[in-house]
Design a protein around this motif. Structure first.
Motif: not given
Length: 179
Positions: A120-125, A146-148
């Motif tokens: 999910q972090l990779v997707g947000e990034a 910022v991603v978190q």
């Protein structure tokens, strides 16, 4: 010349009813008929290699986290079935490689939680990188806070359902896949 009388042909001697012609002793019970298979296959040896199982589950977690993140980044949505796949593949890797060690299902569940979060972090990034027109690696590695924060803002109850599903599938998958 004298002739002798012809000898009558010899009759086979009858055997007692309890005599066996296969060489067994009289009165013994013959073995049961063999099944179609001439022998029973030996059971497969049970694997119990916790180190290899954990290593396989960890590698699988990293790979499927990246794939899950790419799916989120490309579709711009969390997909619950992808979280099921994350848990399934981690549990499958741990069970097939590590065997029946009771630690592996628990470790698979924990690793699946981490893999779903990382995905999910990779997707947000990926989404942030697309919006601000910079590279993914810059956003992910230099601005992870910022991603978190973006992940926290986007997280809803369904997000945590995906975590639970992935952990459950990893746990049960590791138990079922163990050989």
């Amino acid at each position: 010349m004298s002739q002798s009388a012809p000898t009558p042909p010899q009759q086979p001697q009858s055997q007692p009813a309890d005599a066996d012609t296969d060489g067994q002793q009289p009165g013994t019970v013959p073995p049961p008929a063999a099944p179609d298979v001439p022998y029973a296959p030996a059971p497969a040896p049970v694997k119990n290699n916790i180190g290899l199982g954990l290593a396989a589950a960890f590698v699988a977690a990293l790979v499927v986290a990246g794939v899950y993140g790419a799916i989120i980044g490309m579709t711009k949505h969390e997909i619950g079935w992808a979280a099921v796949g994350v848990g399934f593949l981690i549990g499958l890797a741990a069970g097939r490689v590590g065997g029946r060690n009771p630690v592996l299902p628990v470790a698979s569940a924990v690793l699946s939680l981490g893999a779903v979060y990382l995905g999910q972090l990779v997707g947000e990034a990926m989404l942030i990188a697309d919006q601000v027109k910079v590279g993914f690696s810059e956003v992910f590695f230099q601005h992870l806070s910022v991603v978190q924060e973006a992940w926290k803002a986007d997280a809803d109850p369904l997000t945590f359902v995906f975590f639970a599903i992935a952990a459950y599938v990893a746990f049960t998958g590791a138990k079922k896949a163990a050989v």
